[in-house]
Each structure stands twice: as C-alpha cells, then as structure tokens.
Write a protein that holds these residues in place. Structure first.
Motif, PDB file in Angstrom:
ATOM      1  N   PHE A   1       0.854  -1.193   0.000  1.00  0.00           N
ATOM      2  CA  PHE A   1       0.000   0.000   0.000  1.00  0.00           C
ATOM      3  C   PHE A   1       0.891   1.244   0.000  1.00  0.00           C
ATOM      4  CE2 PHE A   1      -2.406  -3.350   2.177  1.00  0.00           C
ATOM      5  CZ  PHE A   1      -3.507  -3.421   1.341  1.00  0.00           C
ATOM      6  N   PRO A   2       0.343   2.411  -0.334  1.00  0.00           N
ATOM      7  CA  PRO A   2       1.171   3.637  -0.318  1.00  0.00           C
ATOM      8  C   PRO A   2       1.857   3.832   1.040  1.00  0.00           C
ATOM      9  CG  PRO A   2      -0.944   4.080  -1.342  1.00  0.00           C
ATOM     10  CD  PRO A   2      -1.035   2.684  -0.766  1.00  0.00           C
ATOM     11  N   SER A   3       3.127   4.225   0.979  1.00  0.00           N
ATOM     12  CA  SER A   3       3.872   4.463   2.220  1.00  0.00           C
ATOM     13  C   SER A   3       3.655   5.898   2.690  1.00  0.00           C
ATOM     14  CB  SER A   3       5.362   4.181   2.026  1.00  0.00           C
ATOM     15  OG  SER A   3       5.907   5.072   1.090  1.00  0.00           O
ATOM     16  N   HIS A   4       4.102   6.174   3.904  1.00  0.00           N
ATOM     17  CA  HIS A   4       4.041   7.518   4.466  1.00  0.00           C
ATOM     18  C   HIS A   4       5.285   7.707   5.328  1.00  0.00           C
ATOM     19  CE1 HIS A   4       2.130   4.918   7.500  1.00  0.00           C
ATOM     20  NE2 HIS A   4       2.598   5.778   8.384  1.00  0.00           N
ATOM     21  N   THR A   5       5.463   8.886   5.896  1.00  0.00           N
ATOM     22  CA  THR A   5       6.650   9.128   6.724  1.00  0.00           C
ATOM     23  C   THR A   5       6.241   9.441   8.163  1.00  0.00           C
ATOM     24  OG1 THR A   5       6.727  11.466   6.139  1.00  0.00           O
ATOM     25  CG2 THR A   5       8.064   9.953   4.804  1.00  0.00           C
TER      26      THR A   5
END
Length: 151
Positions: free
Chosen positions: A108-112
């Motif tokens: 799934f899309p990553s984030h920080t």
C-alpha cells in the motif's frame, strides 16, 4: 514589545521536548510475535497527535527496521520503517513507513514518520495515519546494535 502568554513577541517559542512529553503505547497486540487474527486492529482509525513511545511486557520497544511478516502485530498488513533509527542522542530523523501484504513489502502507499533517540536510550515516534485498513504499527523489544552497548 508585545507580550503574549508570558513571553515577548518576537522571541523564539519554546517547544516541549518529546523525550519528556509523549504518550505510552502499551499494546501487547503490537508485538511482532503476535499472530492473532481474530480481533484485527487498524491504525488508520487512530487520531495520531504528538509523540509516542512503545512498550512490550513493561520494556521499551521500537518499530522494526525490516519487513515484518504479514498477519502479525494484530493486523493484516504490518507497518515498519525502511531505514535505521537515529544513532545520536536527541537526533530526529524522518523515516518512510512500509507495510507487508501479498507478496510485497511495501504494497500500500507508504508515508513518513519522525523518530527521535532520547537520553536514556529509548525512541519516541511522531506517528501518522496509514493509507488504509488493516494496517498497524509493529513493535519489538530486541535491542538494536546501538542500544545493546548500553544494556
């Protein structure tokens, strides 16, 4: 000079050190060893605000730096950071968070998130909502090579 809330206008605003003001996360279900899939958790439903410190079995814990097996940590897709934790006391770093689902370690899309190494050799995290459910932050208590010299 204007004064606001006990300080002079134009002076630098004092920030609270996240090492002394954080929320404790003592959820045993976040353990990398937890394989329970009956009560699935989803960190997208959490209103992440401020800094957090993980504990497992009354011990300080940290987010893993490797792809954690899927269907662990009380969820389907496990969340972990893709780069090492900071190594200098008081250092704050930004780290990408990935998830393991299907055959991918970043499906799934990553984030920080932000990570800080605190005096006393523990980490605090400024967490963010993952992109979907069922994703949850994992925690482990195995000391990192840096921390093992202090134990």
């Amino acid at each position: 000079m204007r004064v606001e809330a006990g300080r002079r206008w134009g002076e630098a605003k004092q920030c609270v050190d996240p090492c002394s003001r954080y929320t404790e996360l003592r959820d045993e279900w976040r353990s990398i060893n937890n394989q329970d899939q009956i009560n699935l958790k989803c960190d997208q439903n959490v209103n992440w605000d401020g800094w957090y410190r993980f504990y497992l079995s009354q011990k300080s814990a940290s987010i893993p730096e490797y792809c954690v097996e899927k269907s662990r940590c009380g969820t389907h897709a496990t969340l972990y950071i893709t780069e090492p934790h900071p190594t200098q006391t008081n250092e704050i770093v930004t780290r990408a968070v990935c998830n393991h689902w299907g055959s991918s370690c970043c499906n799934f899309p990553s984030h920080t998130i932000k990570v800080k190494l605190c005096p006393g050799h523990f980490y605090v995290y400024k967490l963010a909502k993952p992109s979907t459910c069922h994703l949850a932050y994992c925690a482990g208590t195995a000391p990192s090579p840096l921390l093992s010299i202090f134990l």
